[in-house]
Structure formats: C-alpha cells, structure tokens
Enzyme design. Structure first.
Site, short mmCIF file in Angstrom:
data_model
loop_
_atom_site.label_atom_id
_atom_site.label_comp_id
_atom_site.label_asym_id
_atom_site.label_seq_id
_atom_site.Cartn_x
_atom_site.Cartn_y
_atom_site.Cartn_z
N GLU A 1 43.17 44.43 45.32
CA GLU A 1 43.54 43.47 46.38
C GLU A 1 45.03 43.57 46.70
O GLU A 1 45.75 42.58 46.81
CB GLU A 1 43.17 42.03 45.97
CG GLU A 1 41.70 41.83 45.64
CD GLU A 1 40.79 41.96 46.86
OE1 GLU A 1 41.27 42.16 48.00
OE2 GLU A 1 39.56 41.87 46.69
N LEU B 1 42.52 34.39 54.05
CA LEU B 1 41.42 33.47 53.78
C LEU B 1 40.46 34.16 52.83
O LEU B 1 39.74 35.08 53.21
CB LEU B 1 40.70 33.09 55.08
CG LEU B 1 39.45 32.22 54.92
CD1 LEU B 1 39.83 30.81 54.45
CD2 LEU B 1 38.68 32.14 56.23
#
EC number: 2.7.1.21
Length: 198
Positions: free
Chosen positions: A96, A173
């Site tokens: 990530e 998000l």
C-alpha cells in the site's frame, strides 16, 4: 532470522534494486508481493515487511491479500521509519505504498543503494484515474515495474482503474468491494459520464 555478516557483505557486493508491483484494486498486487517475499524467506534471506499503520482492513499487523493469503508485517506511521527498521535486511517489502508520505521514494533509493532488494506494491492511480501519491516517483527509479490487471466487472476486459461506486470525494478512502470495483478504460469513462459526482 539472525543477522549473518557474510550474507550482509554478499548483499552489498551485488547491489540492491527496487521492484514495483502496481495496478488497480483487486488486481493481485498484494498477492504477488507476498509471493516474492515468501520466496525470499524460503531462501533464508533476512526479510522485513512494512505497511501503513492506517491500513487495518483485514488485519492490524499482517499484510493480507483479497484472497486471504497473508504474511506478518510491521505497521509504520511514515516512510522514514522503514529506513530505520529495514536497513539491516536483505529484502524489504512495502505494501500500500500509495498511502505513504513523499519521503518513500528517497527511502527506497537509500535502501537499494545499501544493497537491499526493495519490493513495493501499491495503486498507481487513485479513484479519479490520476497518479497516486509517491508511486510515480518510485516507478521512475525502479529497476523493474510489473503492472497487474484485474477484470472489468462491466465488460470482462483487463481492468486498470479502481472505480469508486459510492459518493465520497475524499482522496483516501479505505474500502473493498462495497466501495470500489475494477474497470477498463472504456467502462471507467462511461461510468464517470453517467455519475459525474463520483
């Protein structure tokens, strides 16, 4: 694994590298990262794995793919911590990467210059189709870039976009299938025309 001075010298002798695994959501980025890291562990190399502290979707500490493959990792708040904790490893894995701060490319470069194999996985584009966070800079300095594709849920073609299906214009998000779906270029653009506010 205990630190082995001979292995550390060998690591520096051959030099390091940066590998990037990128693509849309649901494309298998984390699964490929885990595969490469586990091969390093099988080879009895010293492996350190990091992820952003904010990513708690599947597990507080482990890196977990969408199909539930996992590997233990260390959650960190910023990129500079990776440099501190990973500088004695032979392989450093980062998942990530798009969520990290702008220091990450320089951290990856410093680790590679120390002779470390750095493997980075992350989204190359955000939900609007624009380059995401530090990923473009890391891709530019990497020895290799592997772009993986999901399957477009609309037409079945290779998907490279993460289409947000809920109304929320926050850049970051965290979400899964309830918030995003993979789409090809055509279906991504058609969706934007139908739902211009998403």
């Amino acid at each position: 694994m205990l630190f082995n001075e001979d292995v550390f010298k060998r690591r520096n002798e051959y030099g390091g590298s940066i590998e990037v695994i990128c693509g849309s959501m649901f494309s298998g980025k984390t699964e490929e990262l885990i595969r490469r890291l586990k091969r390093g562990q099988i080879a009895r190399l010293s492996v350190e794995i990091f992820k952003p502290k904010t990513d708690t979707r599947y597990d507080e500490t482990a890196i977990v793919s969408h199909n539930a493959t996992s590997i233990p990792s260390t959650p960190v708040e910023n990129a500079s911590t990776i440099l501190l904790l990973g500088s004695m490893a032979q392989i450093v894995g980062i998942d990530e990467a798009q969520f990290f701060d702008d220091e990450l490319p320089e951290v990856c470069n410093k680790l590679a210059n120390k002779g470390i194999r750095v493997i980075v996985a992350g989204l190359d584009m955000d939900y609007t189709g624009k380059p995401f966070g530090p990923m473009p800079a890391i891709m530019a300095m990497a020895e290799s870039v592997t772009k993986v594709h999901a399957v477009c849920v609309i037409c079945g073609q290779p998907a490279l976009y993460s289409y947000r299906i809920i109304e929320n214009d926050t850049k970051i998000l965290l979400g899964e299938k309830e918030s995003y779906e993979p789409r090809c270029r055509r279906c991504f653009l058609l969706g934007k025309k139908v739902n211009p506010d998403t």
